[in-house]
Design a protein around this motif. Structure first.
Motif, PDB file in Angstrom:
ATOM      1  N   VAL A 104      -7.529 -17.375  14.134  1.00  0.00           N
ATOM      2  CA  VAL A 104      -6.593 -17.752  12.962  1.00  0.00           C
ATOM      3  C   VAL A 104      -5.280 -17.783  13.703  1.00  0.00           C
ATOM      4  O   VAL A 104      -4.533 -16.673  14.294  1.00  0.00           O
ATOM      5  CB  VAL A 104      -6.729 -16.407  12.034  1.00  0.00           C
ATOM      6  CG1 VAL A 104      -5.788 -16.871  10.808  1.00  0.00           C
ATOM      7  CG2 VAL A 104      -8.179 -16.449  11.579  1.00  0.00           C
ATOM      8  N   VAL A 164      -3.123 -18.308   4.936  1.00  0.00           N
ATOM      9  CA  VAL A 164      -3.660 -16.956   5.185  1.00  0.00           C
ATOM     10  C   VAL A 164      -4.904 -16.745   4.162  1.00  0.00           C
ATOM     11  O   VAL A 164      -5.750 -15.978   4.545  1.00  0.00           O
ATOM     12  CB  VAL A 164      -2.592 -16.038   5.179  1.00  0.00           C
ATOM     13  CG1 VAL A 164      -3.126 -14.253   5.039  1.00  0.00           C
ATOM     14  CG2 VAL A 164      -1.784 -16.043   6.500  1.00  0.00           C
ATOM     15  N   ALA A 185      -7.967 -18.361   5.130  1.00  0.00           N
ATOM     16  CA  ALA A 185      -8.447 -17.881   6.439  1.00  0.00           C
ATOM     17  C   ALA A 185      -9.215 -16.448   6.104  1.00  0.00           C
ATOM     18  O   ALA A 185     -10.295 -16.325   6.816  1.00  0.00           O
ATOM     19  CB  ALA A 185      -7.400 -17.871   7.676  1.00  0.00           C
ATOM     20  N   ILE A 186      -8.614 -15.702   5.334  1.00  0.00           N
ATOM     21  CA  ILE A 186      -9.323 -14.358   4.981  1.00  0.00           C
ATOM     22  C   ILE A 186     -10.491 -14.742   4.161  1.00  0.00           C
ATOM     23  O   ILE A 186     -11.661 -14.066   4.506  1.00  0.00           O
ATOM     24  CB  ILE A 186      -8.443 -13.631   4.214  1.00  0.00           C
ATOM     25  CG1 ILE A 186      -7.166 -13.103   4.699  1.00  0.00           C
ATOM     26  CG2 ILE A 186      -9.048 -12.571   3.329  1.00  0.00           C
ATOM     27  CD1 ILE A 186      -6.116 -12.474   3.535  1.00  0.00           C
ATOM     28  N   VAL A 224      -6.912 -12.977  16.001  1.00  0.00           N
ATOM     29  CA  VAL A 224      -5.848 -13.466  15.052  1.00  0.00           C
ATOM     30  C   VAL A 224      -4.601 -13.362  15.617  1.00  0.00           C
ATOM     31  O   VAL A 224      -4.513 -12.413  16.579  1.00  0.00           O
ATOM     32  CB  VAL A 224      -5.918 -12.461  13.766  1.00  0.00           C
ATOM     33  CG1 VAL A 224      -4.831 -12.749  12.765  1.00  0.00           C
ATOM     34  CG2 VAL A 224      -7.140 -12.422  13.012  1.00  0.00           C
ATOM     35  N   TYR A 266      -1.834 -10.613  12.290  1.00  0.00           N
ATOM     36  CA  TYR A 266      -2.976  -9.898  12.457  1.00  0.00           C
ATOM     37  C   TYR A 266      -3.599  -8.893  11.119  1.00  0.00           C
ATOM     38  O   TYR A 266      -4.163  -8.692  10.509  1.00  0.00           O
ATOM     39  CB  TYR A 266      -2.774  -9.007  13.772  1.00  0.00           C
ATOM     40  CG  TYR A 266      -4.091  -8.078  13.977  1.00  0.00           C
ATOM     41  CD1 TYR A 266      -5.316  -8.522  14.337  1.00  0.00           C
ATOM     42  CD2 TYR A 266      -3.932  -6.795  13.647  1.00  0.00           C
ATOM     43  CE1 TYR A 266      -6.125  -7.643  14.441  1.00  0.00           C
ATOM     44  CE2 TYR A 266      -4.849  -5.770  13.838  1.00  0.00           C
ATOM     45  CZ  TYR A 266      -6.126  -6.364  14.383  1.00  0.00           C
ATOM     46  OH  TYR A 266      -7.104  -5.325  14.560  1.00  0.00           O
ATOM     47  N   GLU A 295      -1.992  -8.766   8.332  1.00  0.00           N
ATOM     48  CA  GLU A 295      -2.278  -9.070   6.845  1.00  0.00           C
ATOM     49  C   GLU A 295      -3.730  -9.728   6.789  1.00  0.00           C
ATOM     50  O   GLU A 295      -4.669  -9.620   5.534  1.00  0.00           O
ATOM     51  CB  GLU A 295      -1.367 -10.409   6.743  1.00  0.00           C
ATOM     52  CG  GLU A 295      -1.456 -10.956   5.219  1.00  0.00           C
ATOM     53  CD  GLU A 295      -0.494 -12.137   5.243  1.00  0.00           C
ATOM     54  OE1 GLU A 295      -0.668 -12.770   3.995  1.00  0.00           O
ATOM     55  OE2 GLU A 295       0.301 -12.311   6.090  1.00  0.00           O
ATOM     56  N   VAL A 296      -4.198 -10.642   7.902  1.00  0.00           N
ATOM     57  CA  VAL A 296      -5.514 -10.918   7.671  1.00  0.00           C
ATOM     58  C   VAL A 296      -6.620  -9.579   7.970  1.00  0.00           C
ATOM     59  O   VAL A 296      -7.534  -9.904   7.028  1.00  0.00           O
ATOM     60  CB  VAL A 296      -5.729 -11.928   8.760  1.00  0.00           C
ATOM     61  CG1 VAL A 296      -7.074 -12.529   9.133  1.00  0.00           C
ATOM     62  CG2 VAL A 296      -4.864 -13.301   8.805  1.00  0.00           C
ATOM     63  N   TRP A 327      -8.366 -22.069  12.335  1.00  0.00           N
ATOM     64  CA  TRP A 327      -7.611 -21.866  11.235  1.00  0.00           C
ATOM     65  C   TRP A 327      -6.301 -22.183  11.518  1.00  0.00           C
ATOM     66  O   TRP A 327      -5.454 -21.414  12.097  1.00  0.00           O
ATOM     67  CB  TRP A 327      -7.784 -20.445  10.530  1.00  0.00           C
ATOM     68  CG  TRP A 327      -9.147 -20.290  10.134  1.00  0.00           C
ATOM     69  CD1 TRP A 327     -10.242 -20.112  11.161  1.00  0.00           C
ATOM     70  CD2 TRP A 327     -10.092 -20.744   8.912  1.00  0.00           C
ATOM     71  NE1 TRP A 327     -11.463 -19.962  10.515  1.00  0.00           N
ATOM     72  CE2 TRP A 327     -11.382 -20.422   9.290  1.00  0.00           C
ATOM     73  CE3 TRP A 327      -9.682 -20.943   7.681  1.00  0.00           C
ATOM     74  CZ2 TRP A 327     -12.255 -20.632   8.110  1.00  0.00           C
ATOM     75  CZ3 TRP A 327     -10.558 -21.232   6.585  1.00  0.00           C
ATOM     76  CH2 TRP A 327     -11.906 -20.914   6.790  1.00  0.00           C
TER      77      TRP A 327
END
Length: 496
Positions: free
Chosen positions: A276, A282, A285-286, A309, A314, A316-317, A430
């Motif tokens: 990612v 985001v 991607a999540i 990530v 990082y 946040e994901v 991503w």
């Protein structure tokens, strides 16, 4: 973790009141020994199937060899063979409700996922290869050597008797991936389903019989992998073995196949990265990363088990994937609220839990999950953060709902981390930068790359792995090639 329980379906579910037998030649056969088949969502017995011995394996190979040598299948007109494969697909669709319930309860996946995806896709695989039956052809050319002229051409013919050894994680679809191209090529087959999930492959044998497939062309033998699979891999009358499973067992298959140097194709383990970048969508991607690891409880060869990530996003994901893990409905396959089922067995649950504990001992942070539940073989969707490339949880295939997360600083570092695995089955990238996505995709040593999607497979596109993820490519035209041999013919035109 509360586990959603099964809701009552009927007094006579489709796996009960059946006499589950093997299909060998033109008959349904039992064995002196039997094996109990378990619902992993409850740990209870749902069926009993024969436990084949060497004599059953030899009989199935003999039936396949006799059918092949007689030409009853591969000499049949191509349009007739295509119609039979198409009829198999139609019958799968007609019986999809019953097949889906059996598959879901035997394997553990939520029924809605099986019914909407895996069963229709198995039918689609048979239709796709039905369309290839009358298109198996060689090529021709004129050739001059010195003063002589030659008409040259190639013949494409079935490899012969094919042993198809399938895994437990998507039983019917994996059987279709192998049996449909093998039959389209004209081979006769012996299918050995995984001992944990044999039921829908036996249902496929019933369907093939009803569709008009000649006796002996598709045989199904149930039993232990070491006994049945080992004998098939070593059998001198088997010309080809196609195996999907673990890398360690794949090595055993290769060693066993050396006796007559039979053709071998392998789809083996994976440790697929989800990369990612900082400019990614985001939320998408999540969602994609969570689906990549928690679908089928992570029991997918291409599962996105390594989350790599960009440093900037990082937290946040990882927090987002953890949030999905905590809110996912985990439950029995027949509960309509269930979004993730159990792992396949008590042994597999112990294995997965061992990797979680190993990761924590090695310094990983348990961000979400990490606990087991029952009855049945349930594990919470698990996220391990702050992992390092050398950890066992990062390097070894877990085959469960466990994702490890780490950071990268530059595209080169991302590629290096993604390629650091001994596996090379799949990956996803991503990013909103189309050029960067394709540049990174071209550098990944894997057989399948998704750009802003993970794990997508389609019958029209080949799938397989680099490195220790296997040999050869299934699906697409390449999947047909696995079951064909080529002969070159030189015809001298000025011969007297």
């Amino acid at each position: 973790m509360p586990v959603l329980r099964q809701e009552s379906t009927s007094d006579a579910p489709p796996w009960k009141h059946r006499d589950w037998r093997m299909r060998i030649g033109g008959t349904w056969q039992s064995a002196d020994a039997s094996r109990e088949v378990i619902d992993p969502g409850t740990g209870t017995v749902i069926a009993t199937v024969p436990e084949a011995g060497i004599t059953h394996v030899d009989a199935s190979v003999a039936a396949a060899r006799s059918a092949f040598d007689s030409g009853v299948w591969h000499v049949m007109p191509a349009d007739d063979r295509a119609r039979i494969l198409w009829r198999i697909a139609d019958l799968i669709d007609e019986r999809a409700d019953d097949i889906a319930v059996v598959e879901a309860v035997n394997q553990g996946s939520p029924l809605q996922d099986v019914r909407a995806g895996l069963i229709p896709e198995a039918a689609r695989v048979f239709r796709y290869y039905a369309g290839w039956v009358d298109k198996v052809a060689g090529r021709a050319a004129r050739l001059r050597v010195d003063v002589s002229e030659f008409l040259t051409y190639t013949l494409r013919s079935p490899v012969g008797v094919a042993a198809l050894i399938t895994p437990w994680n998507s039983p019917l679809l994996m059987a279709a991936w192998k049996a449909a191209p093998a039959l389209a090529a004209g081979c006769s087959c012996v299918v050995k389903p995984a001992e944990l999930t044999p039921l829908t492959t036996l249902m496929l044998a019933e369907i093939a019989q009803e569709a008009g497939l000649p006796e002996g062309v598709l045989n199904v033998v149930t039993g232990d992998g070491v006994t049945v699979g080992g004998r098939l891999a070593a059998h001198p009358d088997v010309d080809k073995v196609a195996f999907t499973g673990s890398t360690s067992v794949g090595r055993d298959v290769v060693r066993a196949a050396t006796g007559n140097l039979k053709k071998v194709s392998l789809e083996l383990g994976g440790k697929s990265p989800v990369v990612v970048f900082a400019d990614a969508d985001v939320d998408a991607a999540i969602d994609g990363a969570a689906r990549a690891i928690f679908s089928n409880a992570g029991q997918v060869c291409t599962a996105g088990s390594r989350l790599i990530v960009a440093e900037e996003i990082y937290q946040e994901v990882v927090d987002g994937v953890a949030r999905v893990a905590r809110t996912l409905n985990v439950g029995h396959s027949l509960d309509p609220r269930s979004e993730m089922g159990p792992v396949i067995s008590a042994e597999q649950r112990r294995t997965v839990m061992g990797y979680i504990e190993s990761g924590i001992r090695d310094g990983a942070t348990l961000v979400a999950g990490g606990q087991e539940a029952g009855p049945g073989f349930f594990i919470e969707p698990t996220v391990l953060g702050d992992t390092r490339p050398e950890m066992r949880a990062v390097t070894e295939e877990i085959f469960g709902p466990v994702v490890t997360a780490m950071t990268f600083g530059s595209p080169d570092e991302a590629v290096a981390l993604a390629n650091s695995s001994r596996y090379g089955l799949a990956a996803s990238v991503w990013t909103r930068d189309v050029g960067a996505a394709h540049r990174v995709a071209s550098r990944l040593r894997v057989g399948r790359v998704g750009i802003n999607v993970h794990g997508l497979a389609d019958v029209t596109m080949p799938t397989g792995g680099f490195k220790e993820s296997g040999w050869g490519r299934e699906l697409g035209p390449e999947g047909l090639d696995l079951f064909l041999e080529t002969t070159s013919v030189f015809n001298r035109l000025d011969a007297r």
